[in-house]
Design an enzyme around this catalytic site. Structure first.
Site, mmCIF file in Angstrom:
data_model
loop_
_atom_site.group_PDB
_atom_site.id
_atom_site.type_symbol
_atom_site.label_atom_id
_atom_site.label_comp_id
_atom_site.label_asym_id
_atom_site.label_seq_id
_atom_site.Cartn_x
_atom_site.Cartn_y
_atom_site.Cartn_z
ATOM 1 N N GLY A 358 0.824 -1.205 0.000
ATOM 2 C CA GLY A 358 0.000 0.000 0.000
ATOM 3 C C GLY A 358 0.857 1.254 0.000
ATOM 4 O O GLY A 358 0.632 2.176 -0.775
ATOM 5 N N GLY A 382 1.192 -6.820 2.448
ATOM 6 C CA GLY A 382 1.362 -8.079 3.171
ATOM 7 C C GLY A 382 0.957 -9.270 2.314
ATOM 8 O O GLY A 382 1.612 -10.316 2.334
HETATM 9 C C1 3PG Z 1 -3.378 -3.498 4.031
HETATM 10 O O1 3PG Z 1 -3.525 -2.294 3.888
HETATM 11 O O2 3PG Z 1 -2.267 -3.999 4.289
HETATM 12 C C2 3PG Z 1 -4.555 -4.392 3.825
HETATM 13 O O3 3PG Z 1 -5.709 -3.656 3.575
HETATM 14 C C3 3PG Z 1 -4.725 -5.310 5.014
HETATM 15 O O4 3PG Z 1 -4.937 -4.547 6.167
HETATM 16 P P1 3PG Z 1 -4.498 -5.117 7.574
HETATM 17 O O5 3PG Z 1 -2.990 -5.206 7.536
HETATM 18 O O6 3PG Z 1 -5.008 -4.149 8.590
HETATM 19 O O7 3PG Z 1 -5.120 -6.480 7.732
#
Ligand code: 3PG
Ligand code: MG
Length: 401
Positions: A358, A382
């Site tokens: 992201g 991730g």
């Molecule tokens: C992210 O932005 O990494 C995904 O939307 C997953 O979110 P999270 O890490 O809060 O589960």
């Protein structure tokens, strides 16, 4: 895996699990890449005459409503991107959701409020998650999984819900998985990996795996300081995961044995304090120092210019590049140069480049690069890392069954 084309969706209530977890400043969406990425799937379902119910998480609320994590601004932006109204339910499985879904005509779209306002979404307890998945299932006839950024989460809407409804993979996940297959199954060499971001511990699994696959690994961002420390350098007040030093040393050793080249920063931009990301005022004590001569009391916040140049050189002959994690605190103009140098090297180069995560994906757009100059900008951080680690991703496994 079934695709949308394998399903009969006309007149059906289709639940689309998207990842609309976009960066917000108050209620302003600072990067809408994830919304644009899932729009084609929604548009396709609309064109096929489905009643489309979109759901996502946003941030990490604690299982109860929390206004700062409301998806309301996302409904507005999604509507603008689709060119049609998106009805917004102020809850996820309550009266508002039921009413909004009941009010959908064929070809209309609704967005439910944040899935994580419900404790069942992220519960580790199978029964609690299952009960929430049952409530979600009652809203829909068909499930489309397209929240690539969340497929590594064993959450109710990602993992338990597809087991309860006829299901298919959306266009975004299909594209993302196709690209990651190219990195794992038939990679063109040299294969160069650039890793950044704050925590080494988040990247250990992928480094472990890449030591058998990549030709060269460039390390920047906050995680670089644990590597520099492991090599015996003082890192001032920089981010440091002292407990990871033994693992890092083992990786550096294994890299040598496997002929994988590790490239660490040779200079860094430092300051005594973390910069103000809101006011973005120039940092008075900004200074570039050699990576082996970091002053006490100062923290590294970006690569220095010599490292930017070095990284660009190390990327120049690559055929394939995977990049995850910013090289510095790019949200502040004084510390954006390292991230900019890597983005520029990829944008100008000929390698098939995959930008995952992201933050790095948003960085590329926020710094003004043309997305089309990159091979693929992933919506998953991730998720793409865990895929490259060779892990089974719950959200993909659920779509396969
Ligand atoms: C992210 O932005 O990494 C995904 O939307 C997953 O979110 P999270 O890490 O809060 O589960
Ligand atoms: Mg994350």
């Amino acid at each position: 895996m079934q695709t949308i084309d394998d399903l009969d969706v006309a007149g059906k209530r289709v639940f689309v699990r998207a990842d609309l977890n976009v960066p917000l400043s108050g209620t302003d969406i600072t990067d809408d890449g994830r919304i644009r990425a899932v729009a084609p799937t929604i548009a396709k379902l609309v064109a096929a005459g489905a009643k489309v119910i979109v759901a996502s998480h946003l941030g990490r609320p604690k299982g109860a409503p929390d206004p700062q994590f409301s998806l309301a601004p996302v409904a507005v932006r999604l509507g603008a991107i689709l060119g049609q109204d998106v009805a917004f339910a102020t809850d996820t499985v309550g009266d508002s959701a039921a009413a909004v879904v009941a009010g959908l005509a064929d070809g209309q779209v609704a967005l439910l409020e944040n899935l994580r306002f419900n404790a069942g979404e992220t519960s580790k307890d199978d029964a609690e998650r299952g009960a929430f998945a049952d409530q979600l299932a009652a809203l829909a006839d068909v499930y489309v999984g397209d929240g690539f950024g969340a497929v590594h989460r064993r959450h109710a809407s990602v993992y338990d819900l597809p087991a309860r409804l006829p299901h298919a993979v959306g266009l975004l996940i299909a594209t993302e998985v196709g690209v990651l297959k190219r990195l794992t199954e038939q990679v063109d060499r040299p294969y160069v990996v650039v890793l950044g971001g704050s925590k080494v511990s988040d990247k250990l699994g992928v480094i472990d795996n890449l030591l058998g696959k990549a030709d060269r690994i460039l390390i920047g961002g906050g995680m670089a300081f644990t590597f520099l420390k492991a090599q015996g350098h003082d890192v001032g007040s920089s981010l440091l995961q002292q407990d990871q030093i033994p693992v890092v040393l083992e990786y550096l050793e294994r890299a040598k044995q496997n002929g994988v080249e590790f490239v660490l920063p040779v200079d860094v931009a430092v300051s005594a304090s973390f910069p103000d990301l809101k006011a973005k005022t120039p940092v008075a004590d900004f200074e570039v120092v050699a990576a082996d001569a970091m002053p006490a009391g100062k923290m590294g916040l970006d690569l220095g210019p010599a490292t930017g140049k070095l990284f660009a050189e190390k990327l120049a002959d690559a055929s394939t590049v995977f990049w995850n994690g910013p090289m510095g605190v790019f949200e502040h103009p004084d510390f954006a140069e390292g991230t900019r140098a890597v983005a520029a090297a990829l944008a100008d180069g000929d390698a098939f480049s995959v930008v995952g995560g992201g933050d790095s994906a948003a960085a590329v757009r926020i710094l003004g690069f043309d997305e089309k100059k990159f091979g693929h900008i992933s919506t998953g951080g991730g998720a793409s890392l865990e895929y490259l680690e060779g892990k089974t991703l719950p959200g993909l496994a659920a779509l396969e069954n």
